[in-house]
Design a protein around this motif. Structure first.
Motif, PDB file in Angstrom:
ATOM      1  N   GLY A  13     -19.220   3.906 -34.149  1.00 33.14           N
ATOM      2  CA  GLY A  13     -19.299   4.397 -32.779  1.00 33.14           C
ATOM      3  C   GLY A  13     -18.458   3.543 -31.841  1.00 33.14           C
ATOM      4  O   GLY A  13     -18.039   2.432 -32.170  1.00 33.14           O
ATOM      5  N   TYR A  14     -18.200   4.061 -30.639  1.00 32.05           N
ATOM      6  CA  TYR A  14     -17.460   3.280 -29.638  1.00 32.05           C
ATOM      7  C   TYR A  14     -18.065   3.558 -28.280  1.00 32.05           C
ATOM      8  O   TYR A  14     -18.804   4.549 -28.080  1.00 32.05           O
ATOM      9  CB  TYR A  14     -15.963   3.616 -29.664  1.00 32.05           C
ATOM     10  CG  TYR A  14     -15.623   4.995 -29.160  1.00 32.05           C
ATOM     11  CD1 TYR A  14     -15.376   5.227 -27.807  1.00 32.05           C
ATOM     12  CD2 TYR A  14     -15.539   6.077 -30.033  1.00 32.05           C
ATOM     13  CE1 TYR A  14     -15.061   6.492 -27.346  1.00 32.05           C
ATOM     14  CE2 TYR A  14     -15.215   7.333 -29.589  1.00 32.05           C
ATOM     15  CZ  TYR A  14     -14.978   7.545 -28.233  1.00 32.05           C
ATOM     16  OH  TYR A  14     -14.675   8.793 -27.769  1.00 32.05           O
ATOM     17  N   GLY A  15     -17.735   2.689 -27.292  1.00 29.32           N
ATOM     18  CA  GLY A  15     -18.225   2.864 -25.940  1.00 29.32           C
ATOM     19  C   GLY A  15     -17.240   2.340 -24.928  1.00 29.32           C
ATOM     20  O   GLY A  15     -16.550   1.330 -25.153  1.00 29.32           O
ATOM     21  N   LEU A  16     -17.130   3.025 -23.778  1.00 32.44           N
ATOM     22  CA  LEU A  16     -16.219   2.603 -22.720  1.00 32.44           C
ATOM     23  C   LEU A  16     -16.722   1.328 -22.056  1.00 32.44           C
ATOM     24  O   LEU A  16     -17.937   1.112 -21.936  1.00 32.44           O
ATOM     25  CB  LEU A  16     -16.068   3.706 -21.676  1.00 32.44           C
ATOM     26  CG  LEU A  16     -15.013   4.781 -21.987  1.00 32.44           C
ATOM     27  CD1 LEU A  16     -15.456   5.624 -23.174  1.00 32.44           C
ATOM     28  CD2 LEU A  16     -14.746   5.639 -20.768  1.00 32.44           C
ATOM     29  N   VAL A  17     -15.777   0.496 -21.600  1.00 29.79           N
ATOM     30  CA  VAL A  17     -16.110  -0.764 -20.931  1.00 29.79           C
ATOM     31  C   VAL A  17     -15.285  -0.870 -19.657  1.00 29.79           C
ATOM     32  O   VAL A  17     -14.339  -0.093 -19.433  1.00 29.79           O
ATOM     33  CB  VAL A  17     -15.856  -1.976 -21.849  1.00 29.79           C
ATOM     34  CG1 VAL A  17     -16.715  -1.897 -23.099  1.00 29.79           C
ATOM     35  CG2 VAL A  17     -14.390  -2.081 -22.235  1.00 29.79           C
TER      36      VAL A  17
END
Length: 886
Positions: free
Chosen positions: A177-181
C-alpha cells in the motif's frame, strides 16, 4: 504546518529517501493515483534520487507518496479518518491506551511522525520489528448515518434496500500500500487543501516490537461498531418463549449476572469503561486490552480480540455462552442444568402427555354445510365458500410393546382418527399442495408415515422412575421398522382415495359434490383450484342465462374457431372435468391446433389452468418416455387435465401407447423407483397442442379436434376483444368462471340430464351425455366435423385415396402385391420416401383387411393354384343397410 516540513517536493523526496522510505509521484488531478506507468516494481525496490529529479524537478505539479511495507524498512501507517477525529475517536483511543498501560507507547506514535490530511484525518507511522508488516487493514468501521449518504449510496440503497453503507474510521497502509504525505497540495487532493505535518518527521518514526504494535492495533479494533454474528458454539440456539411467562436458566442468568462475576473469577482484569463499553485484559497480561463487553447495541456480549484465551477470537459470546465454555466445555445443555440446580430459571409447569394439542390440519368428511365465517364475497350472483372442516382431538397411543403399537395405529385408522390419510393402489397416501399450488398425491414411505404419526398421534412409552417407583409417560415416536411393517400390509382400514378434483363435480347419483376435502360417497378429494363460490340451492333461468353469457359471450366469444364444431368441442372439454364422476369409460383426447403461432392455443390452455389446474408436460421423445410421463401424471399429480404441450409443427400423432391410454379406464404400470406394478383410474382429460397437427394409425378415431384459424398475418397482434386481455381477466375472475361452468351442468342435471344419442366407439356414453348437454345449452356443432376430421388423419386419407384409385383402375379384380406396386406406383402407401416391397405391402394389407377406409375395404383372395395371396377392393354400397357391392 511545522517548521520542519519541506516546502518543495524535491526536498521532501530527499528527506524521505534519507529516512529509508520509498517515494512515488502522484498525479495532480485529484485521483491520488501514481503518475508512473506502473508502480508495482516500487513495492520491491526503492525509487532512486535520479528518478526523484525527473519526477519532482522544474516545479512540476504533482503530489508525493510513500510506499509502505518491507521496501520502506517495514514501516506501517495508521490512519484516523477525518470524521473519526471530529467525532472524538482519536481522543477515545488515547484515553483507552493510557488506561491499558500503553500510554507511553502510544505517545511515541503520536509524536513520531504525524500528518494531517486535507479532510482533517491523522496519519501516524511506526516501524515494526519482529514480523512482516501485513497488507492494508480496516481496523474500525461503523454504519453510515443517513445524513452522510452520497447520491451514489442513496441510489445503491434504492437498488438493494438491504445493503450496508459503511464508514471506515481507522485503517492501516501496510505491505503493498501507499499513502500521500506533505507537502502534497493543490489539485493533488479533490478538496484542493494540503497535507500538513503536525509532529516529528520521517527521521523520527518510532520503532515498536510486534507485540507492542499488535496491542495498539487491538485497541483500535475494539472501537469497531459493525454487528458481528454469533456462532452456534458461543450461544444457544434461538428458542420459543416458554408458556405462562416461564424463564429458562440461561435467560435468567443473562439478566441477573454481571460480566465481572463471570470473567474475574477466571483471571480476567477490568481496565476501563467508556459509555456502556467495558474493556478487559486476559489472564497473564499486564498491559494492553484483550476484550470488550457491552459494545454491541443489540445485546451485551463478550468480544475477544486475542487467540491466547479459552474463547474463540473475534466471536461474540453471550453471558450464558461464556459461562458454558468456562465451566462446561461449551455444553449448553449441561450448563443450563447446572444453572437450574443453582436456582436460575423458573420451574416449568408439569404437562401430561395427554394435553399435547391437536394439529391444526383439517379433516373434511364431505359435509355439505357451509362456514359463514369464511365465505368469500358474492360476485355477480354467484356465491361460494369453503365447507366446514372438523378436526378430531389428538389421540394418545402407548407403544411400549411394538406389536401393541402397530395394532393401535391400525385401530386409529379404522376409527377414523387419523385425518387426511387415505389409501389407493400402492398403499396409504395423503394429498397436499406443492409450491405451484397444485394438488399432489403423495404415496407414503416409512419416513412419511413416521413423520405423519409424529404430527397427529401422541405416542409414548411407559418407564419406571428408579427413585419414585412410579410409571412415567415418555414421548416416543413409532420405530421405523414398525412403520415399514404397517406399510407392508396388503390392506389398510382407511378410506379409499379414488381421485382428486379441483372444482365442484357431479356425483354418479346426480348430486353436486362441493364440500372441501374427502367425500366418502365417491372417494374423491376436492381441492379447488380457486375459492368456491356459494351456489344457490336451485338453478334459476336468470342464473343459467348469466352463466351462458359469461362462458359463451365473453370467455369463448373471440377465438377464431374454424367451425362451430371447434367451439362445441372445446366447451365439451371444458365441462368434462365437472361431469367426470357422472359417467363411466374414458374420454378422447382433445387436439388444440392452429394454422399459425399466436392464434390462441395457449389462451385455451390457460382457461383450463385457471379453472381446474393442469399438469403441463412436454411431448416425450418416444413411446417409452411417453408411458413414463403418463404414469407419472396419473400417479403423482392431482390436476384433472393433462396437457402435452407444443408438439412440433405439422407433427403426426401416431402412438400405440396413446391409443392404449385413450381406450383404458384403468392404467397399469411400474412406478419409477419401484418394482411393484400399480393401477390407477384413467380419469384425466388429455389434451395436446401444436400447429398444423395431424393424426395417424388408430389415433385419429380417438381424438376430437379444436381448430383455430385467425386468417390474418401476425395473429398475436389482434385486439378489441370482448373482455380485453384474457389472462388478467382469468386471474381476477376464475372463481366466477368455475361457478358459471358448474351452473351450466347443474341446470342440465336439474332438467333431467337429457341426452342425444351419438356413436363414438368407446366414448359413446360420454359423447351422448355431452351432446345432450350442449343441445340443452343451445350450442351447435357437437361432432359435426367428422368429414373434416378424416382429412386430419394422414393414414386414413392415404389409404382411402389408394383404395379408391385401386377400385377405379382395376375394379374388383384380384391382384398380387407386386402388380399393385408396378401398376399404381404413385398411390401405393409409403413408409418414408421409398415405396414398400411386395412382402411389406402384403403385411400392410393383412393388417388392414376388412377395415373400411372411407367406403372401401381390402379383401384377401387365396389363389390355391399359384399358392399365393391375391387382393381386391370392395366398396360399401349403403352404410345404412349394410348392403355391399362386390
Amino acid at each position: 504546518m511545522t517548521d520542519s516540513q519541506p516546502t518543495d517536493l524535491r526536498a521532501s523526496a530527499r528527506e524521505l529517501h534519507d529516512a529509508g522510505l520509498c517515494v512515488l509521484p502522484i498525479k495532480a488531478d485529484g485521483s491520488k493515483a501514481p503518475s508512473v506507468r506502473s508502480w508495482t516494481p516500487y513495492k520491491l525496490e526503492r525509487s532512486a534520487p535520479d528518478e526523484h529529479d525527473a519526477w519532482f524537478g522544474a516545479g512540476r505539479p504533482a503530489g508525493i507518496a510513500v510506499v509502505y511495507g518491507a521496501v520502506s524498512g517495514n514501516v506501517e501507517m495508521i490512519e484516523f479518518e477525518g470524521h473519526a477525529v471530529r467525532e472524538g475517536l482519536l481522543d477515545e483511543v488515547t484515553e483507552i491506551m493510557d488506561a491499558s498501560g500503553l500510554g507511553e507507547t502510544w505517545a511515541q506514535v503520536l509524536t513520531g511522525w504525524a500528518t494531517e490530511s486535507p479532510s482533517g484525518g491523522r496519519h501516524y507511522r511506526v516501524r515494526v520489528e519482529g514480523a512482516d508488516v501485513p497488507g492494508n487493514t480496516k481496523l474500525a468501521s461503523r454504519l453510515a448515518r443517513e445524513d452522510e449518504y452520497t447520491d451514489e449510496e442513496r441510489q445503491r440503497l434504492r437498488e438493494k434496500p438491504g445493503a450496508r453503507i459503511i464508514r471506515v474510521q481507522i485503517e492501516t497502509r501496510g505491505q503493498g500500500g501507499y499513502g500521500l504525505v506533505e507537502p502534497s497540495s493543490g489539485s493533488v487532493h479533490a478538496t484542493g487543501r494540503p497535507y500538513l505535518r503536525l509532529e516529528g518527521g520521517p527521521a523520527s518514526i518510532p520503532t515498536l516490537d510486534v507485540a507492542q504494535w499488535q496491542a495498539i492495533r487491538d485497541v483500535c479494533r475494539m472501537l469497531d461498531t459493525l454487528p458481528k454474528p454469533e456462532s452456534p458454539k458461543t450461544a444457544p440456539k434461538p428458542q420459543q418463549p416458554l408458556p405462562e411467562g416461564g424463564v429458562r436458566p440461561g435467560e435468567d442468568f443473562e439478566a441477573r449476572t454481571d460480566w465481572a462475576d463471570i470473567l474475574q473469577p477466571a483471571g480476567w482484569s477490568y481496565v476501563i469503561q467508556r459509555g456502556r463499553t467495558r474493556y478487559w485484559r486476559r489472564p497473564g497480561k499486564d498491559r494492553g486490552l484483550s476484550a470488550t463487553t457491552g459494545h454491541a447495541e443489540d445485546r451485551d456480549r463478550l468480544y475477544v480480540f486475542t487467540s491466547s484465551t479459552e474463547f474463540t477470537a473475534e466471536t461474540p459470546y453471550t453471558k450464558f455462552g461464556a459461562y458454558a465454555l468456562l465451566h462446561h466445555n461449551g455444553n449448553h445443555k449441561a450448563a443450563a442444568g447446572a444453572l437450574r440446580r443453582d436456582g436460575y430459571g423458573s420451574e416449568p409447569p408439569r404437562r401430561r402427555l395427554a394435553s399435547v394439542p391437536a394439529q391444526s390440519q383439517h379433516f373434511a368428511d364431505g359435509s355439505s354445510a357451509l362456514d359463514p365465517d369464511h365465505a368469500p364475497d358474492a360476485h355477480e350472483g354467484f356465491e361460494g365458500g369453503p365447507q366446514l372442516r372438523s378436526v378430531p382431538s389428538r389421540p394418545e397411543l402407548e407403544i411400549t410393546n411394538e406389536a401393541d403399537g402397530i395394532d393401535g395405529v391400525l385401530q386409529l385408522m379404522a376409527d377414523g382418527r387419523l385425518p387426511d390419510l387415505y389409501k389407493r393402489s400402492g398403499g396409504p397416501c395423503w394429498v397436499y399442495r406443492d409450491d405451484n399450488d397444485d394438488p399432489v398425491v403423495q404415496q407414503l414411505g416409512t419416513d412419511n408415515l413416521r413423520a405423519y404419526l409424529a404430527d397427529h398421534v401422541s405416542s409414548f412409552t411407559l418407564k419406571r422412575n428408579p427413585l419414585t417407583e412410579q410409571l412415567e409417560e415418555e414421548r416416543e415416536l413409532l420405530m421405523p421398522k414398525s412403520c415399514s411393517t404397517i406399510l407392508g400390509r396388503k390392506d389398510w382400514p382407511l378410506p379409499t382415495l379414488r381421485g382428486v378434483v379441483t372444482s365442484p363435480v357431479i356425483r354418479p347419483d346426480g348430486t353436486l359434490l362441493d364440500s372441501l376435502g374427502y367425500d366418502r360417497a365417491t372417494g374423491l378429494y376436492l381441492e379447488p383450484r380457486v375459492k368456491l363460490r356459494r351456489l344457490q340451492p336451485q338453478v334459476t333461468r336468470d342464473s343459467l342465462d348469466r352463466a351462458k353469457s359469461i362462458v359463451l359471450d365473453q370467455v369463448l366469444k373471440d377465438f377464431p374457431w374454424v367451425a362451430a364444431s371447434d367451439r362445441a368441442h372445446f366447451l365439451g372439454a371444458l365441462l368434462t372435468p365437472i361431469l367426470r364422476p357422472y359417467f363411466h369409460g374414458p374420454t378422447p383426447m382433445f387436439v388444440l391446433t392452429a394454422t399459425a403461432a399466436g392464434s390462441g392455443k395457449s389462451l385455451l390452455k390457460d382457461i383450463f389452468r385457471h379453472a381446474y389446474g393442469i399438469a403441463d408436460t412436454a411431448w416425450p421423445e418416444n413411446d417409452t418416455e411417453l408411458r413414463k410421463s403418463i404414469t407419472t401424471q396419473l400417479y403423482g399429480t392431482g390436476q384433472p387435465v393433462v396437457v402435452l404441450d407444443n408438439l412440433p409443427n405439422g407433427y403426426v400423432i401416431k402412438s400405440p401407447v396413446l391409443s392404449a391410454l385413450l381406450t383404458s379406464e384403468v392404467w397399469g404400470d411400474r412406478v419409477l423407483g419401484a418394482t411393484s406394478k400399480v393401477t390407477m383410474p384413467n380419469d384425466r382429460l388429455w389434451i395436446v397442442t401444436g400447429n398444423a397437427l395431424r393424426t395417424g394409425g388408430d389415433n385419429g378415431r380417438r381424438v376430437l379436434w379444436v381448430r383455430l384459424d385467425p386468417d390474418c398475418p401476425d395473429p398475436d397482434q389482434r385486439d378489441n376483444f370482448t373482455i380485453g386481455d384474457l389472462r388478467p381477466w382469468l386471474r381476477a375472475n376464475a372463481s366466477t368462471l368455475v361457478a358459471a361452468l358448474v351452473t351450466l351442468v347443474r341446470a342440465w342435471v336439474a332438467a333431467g340430464t337429457p341426452q342425444v344419442r351419438v356413436r363414438k366407439g368407446d366414448y359413446s356414453e360420454w359423447a351422448s351425455l355431452m351432446a345432450g348437454l350442449l343441445d340443452f345449452l343451445g350450442v351447435d356443432g357437437w361432432m359435426a366435423d367428422r368429414n373434416e376430421a378424416r382429412d386430419q388423419d394422414d393414414e386414413l386419407q392415404e389409404w382411402s385415396l389408394f383404395l379408391e384409385m385401386w377400385r377405379e383402375t382395376y375394379g374388383s379384380e384380384p391382384l398380387a402385391t407386386g402388380a399393385l406396386i408396378k401398376g399404381l406406383p404413385n398411390h401405393v402407401p409409403r413408409k418414408g420416401d421409398e415405396p414398400p416391397s411386395a412382402n411389406q405391402l402384403g403385411i400392410w394389407l393383412k393388417a388392414r383387411q376388412g377395415r373400411y377406409f372411407g367406403t372401401h375395404k381390402v379383401v384377401m383372395v387365396v389363389d390355391s393354384h399359384r399358392k399365393q395371396n391375391l387382393w381386391r377392393v370392395e366398396q360399401h354400397a349403403d352404410r345404412g343397410t349394410g348392403g355391399h357391392e362386390s
